[in-house]
Design an enzyme around this catalytic site. Structure first.
Site, PDB file in Angstrom:
ATOM      1  N   ASP A 130     -29.704  -0.644  20.012  1.00  0.00           N
ATOM      2  CA  ASP A 130     -29.100  -0.388  18.714  1.00  0.00           C
ATOM      3  C   ASP A 130     -28.562  -1.699  18.136  1.00  0.00           C
ATOM      4  OD1 ASP A 130     -27.896   1.678  16.797  1.00  0.00           O
ATOM      5  OD2 ASP A 130     -26.109   0.579  17.432  1.00  0.00           O
ATOM      6  N   GLU A 182     -33.422  -2.730  17.113  1.00  0.00           N
ATOM      7  CA  GLU A 182     -33.235  -2.914  15.675  1.00  0.00           C
ATOM      8  C   GLU A 182     -32.931  -4.387  15.414  1.00  0.00           C
ATOM      9  OE1 GLU A 182     -31.374   1.058  13.811  1.00  0.00           O
ATOM     10  OE2 GLU A 182     -30.054   0.073  15.254  1.00  0.00           O
TER      11      GLU A 182
END
Length: 694
Positions: free
Chosen positions: A405, A434
């Site tokens: 993340d 990400e």
């Protein structure tokens, strides 16, 4: 009540700051540093008026033992305890107290248990132990070296719960063990467990290790089995994903049997570590996706049958992963090492105040993550913690990959070292995340975002340009993409189909591109399209086209659970705490859209059995792939590595005629609205994907 006349903070190994309220300030006051049986002269080198206080910067020539008590005494007889300040963010502190052994937390045997906790700045550390019968005892820990406090207790402590009491900067705080691996409900205590007694995992899923061989399917443990119309015995729990022979109302496979039938190679589990934002004792009162880290190495009790049983959550998560492996489905763990839920409550800040988080010039936590704190992953003991954590999950739970993340908030050195450590452990593991560029300052140069060429090539990135080009603007739902009717995007789509790697368009290699049009964040594809049109039939054609493009592009395909049967969240743009009714997988949609799911299954099977979708380098793309944008803005995509294919992606309902080389034959399509005029000529009049095979 704090009655001190001044306050003092250690900022460097030879420098400290004294803060004196104006009402107490005297211009010629002399201060002395006292500790470790020394009286140390302080030399004031700077004086600053800061509103209602005076800041004195002082130098000294002595070595400070950070685990010992030191005080500043004025020549007027006033004293104040020396707190640790900015010293914890110096390179020298990081180097001196870099502990490299892999034994933080507890080490259990039947004969004894060893406890180790890292806090170079604590003056007192006490272990609180609670026996299975509820008897509470405390024992002082001993400072060793390199910031580590240690205690060995020579008896069998299995089943005991524990936590630490730490005196730092003038106060005693209670905290759980950051390296804890077992817990009772809501992270009140950690537990000492014997991991040899936990569920023994028997299966391992096969995978080549080549990212382009992966087909990733993202799901939330609770969402996937919480639908009350199905007969799961353990809805919303780890064990729900172990239940076989669950059927939809129409008799179609659901749950884990559905995953097997779909053909995906990897399941990406949204957070299964212990997180905040829910009440584990009342699991139906609150809902959360799980991006609120509370205990990084403890499975969440929210998905467990008994959150107060420290073994239950461990055993049930292991059983779930093992069952997925039995079905030859690899498991990717979604991890959140960029922030914690509450920086003041999380053990890092209690153990070493000011060390683990980025702060601004005023010493205030930065908030680039949007979660009120950002972990300073470049600091050596934070980096060590992250790497230790992923290695623990890999070794103990047989995790097959990690999705990071907000990876753009993690430094490249940490990510590169972590990737190499995982590769040494198992070369078949996936690592991706990400890679948004979230810093605008020089800090961005050291972060693992997709524009940073120093990130090792075996780390993948979610390709948001693929998403925006094919689907349309995420944050402006009325703006179309190629699959939803914005035909001028066709030249960029060409690059997306080639893994964004042809001539280094975005990446060195196509395997770095994780291609997707939908994930847990933001609106589902279906919900976005409802902002563009009310024609449900049209939306389904467009979504099927977009999903086909994800699955047939070079790179790594990623599907959000339910995307294949038009999942809706009732236009909820951010459903992270919106509850089961919004977030659940509605299995009736599978019944309603069985034919479309069957088509997606066929596309998945094609990808898995053809070498055409395994191209990596730009040179391979040059020789084995060709993309042509037609005048109609439909796209012809020719692949010649193995079984030769021609794929037509058609984004409009305008009738057009396509001429295919005579040695190709129709193979598969998402629509039946086409007609073969002769062996080479096809008249096509529907949005969709049309595949011809040599």
């Amino acid at each position: 009540m704090d009655t001190r006349k001044f306050y003092c903070y250690l900022d460097h190994f030879d420098e400290l700051t004294i803060i004196v309220p104006l009402k107490n300030y005297r211009d010629n006051t002399v201060y002395t540093l006292i500790g470790n049986d020394e009286l140390i002269e302080l030399k004031i080198i700077q004086k600053h008026n800061i509103g209602t206080e005076v800041k004195l910067v002082c130098q000294f020539d002595a070595y400070i033992h950070l685990e010992m008590d030191y005080h500043i005494k004025s020549d007027e007889g006033e004293t104040s305890e020396l707190y640790t300040g900015k010293i914890v963010r110096t390179d020298l502190f990081d180097n001196i107290y870099h502990y490299k052994k892999n034994d933080l937390g507890f080490t259990y045997t039947k004969e004894s248990t060893k406890f180790k906790v890292w806090t170079p700045v604590a003056k007192v550390v006490t272990l609180e132990l609670v026996s299975p019968k509820g008897v509470v005892t405390t024992q002082s820990m001993i400072y060793q070296n390199l910031g580590v406090w240690r205690l060995v207790i020579d008896r069998d402590l299995e089943g005991y719960r524990y936590r630490y009491h730490v005196y730092v900067n003038g106060k005693t705080q209670i905290l759980t063990d950051p390296y804890g691996i077992a817990s009772n409900a809501n992270a009140e205590y950690n537990y000492i467990v014997d991991l040899s007694k936990t569920y023994q995992m028997k299966h391992k899923a096969s995978f080549s290790g080549h990212p382009s061989d992966a087909i990733i399917y993202e799901l939330h443990v609770r969402d996937f089995t919480i639908d009350s119309t199905l007969n799961f015995k353990h809805p919303g729990q780890y064990l729900g994903l172990t239940e076989k022979n669950i059927k939809t109302k129409s008799g179609l496979p659901a749950g884990i049997d559905y995953l097997k039938s779909l053909g995906v190679t990897h399941v990406q589990l949204m957070p299964v570590f212990d997180f905040d934002g829910i009440d584990e004792l009342h699991p139906n009162q609150l809902y959360n996706w799980g991006y609120n880290p509370r205990q990084y190495n403890v499975p969440s009790g929210w998905f467990s049958t008994d959150p107060n049983d420290p073994y239950a959550r461990i055993n049930e998560l292991k059983q779930m992963i093992d069952t997925l492996h039995e079905y030859n489905i690899n498991v990717v763990m979604d991890v959140v090492y960029n922030h914690v839920f509450d920086a003041e409550v999380f053990p890092f800040e209690k153990l070493v105040p000011g060390y683990a988080y980025h702060v601004d010039r005023e010493g205030i936590y930065t908030n680039v993550s949007g979660c009120h704190n950002d972990l300073a992953t470049h600091r050596k003991m934070v980096r060590k913690f992250i790497i230790d954590s992923v290695l623990y999950w890999t070794n103990e739970y047989k995790i097959d990959g990690f999705r990071f993340d907000l990876m753009g908030l993690i430094d490249t050195e940490t990510m590169n070292e972590l990737r190499q450590e995982l590769h040494n452990l198992d070369e078949h593991l996936l690592v991706y995340g990400e890679g948004w560029k979230m810093y605008s300052s020089n800090t961005a140069d050291r972060m693992a975002h997709m524009g940073n060429k120093t990130v090792i090539y075996t780390i993948g990135f979610f390709n948001d340009r693929f998403r925006e080009t094919v689907k349309g603007a995420t944050f402006f739902p009325e703006i179309k993409g190629y699959a939803t009717g914005r035909l001028e995007e066709a030249p960029i789509v060409k690059e997306m189909l080639l893994g964004s790697a042809h001539n280094r368009f975005m990446f060195k290699y196509a395997t770095q591109s994780v291609n997707y049009v939908e994930c847990h964040d933001n609106r589902t594809f279906f919900d976005k399209c409802l902002h563009i049109t009310e024609d449900i039939s049209l939306i389904k054609k467009q979504q099927k086209l977009a999903t086909s493009m994800v699955l047939l592009s070079q790179g790594v395909p990623f599907i959000h659970s339910g995307q294949e049967f038009y999942r809706t969240k009732q236009d909820d743009e951010n459903s992270y705490r919106s509850g089961d009714e919004i977030n659940k997988i509605d299995w009736s949609l599978y019944d309603e859209n069985f034919d479309d799911v069957s088509y997606i299954q066929s596309i998945i099977e094609l990808r898995k059995t053809s070498d055409n979708f395994k191209l990596k380098a730009s040179s391979e793309l040059d020789t084995s792939a060709e993309v042509i944008v037609l005048q109609s803005k439909s796209i012809l995509y020719k692949l010649t590595d193995g079984d030769e294919l021609i794929i037509l992606f058609k984004p409009t309902e305008l009738k057009e005629t396509i001429i295919i080389p005579e040695d190709y034959r129709f193979f598969l399509s998402s629509s039946n609205l086409f007609q073969a005029i002769d062996a080479q000529t096809y008249e096509i009049s529907d949005i969709g994907t049309y595949i011809f095979k040599k």
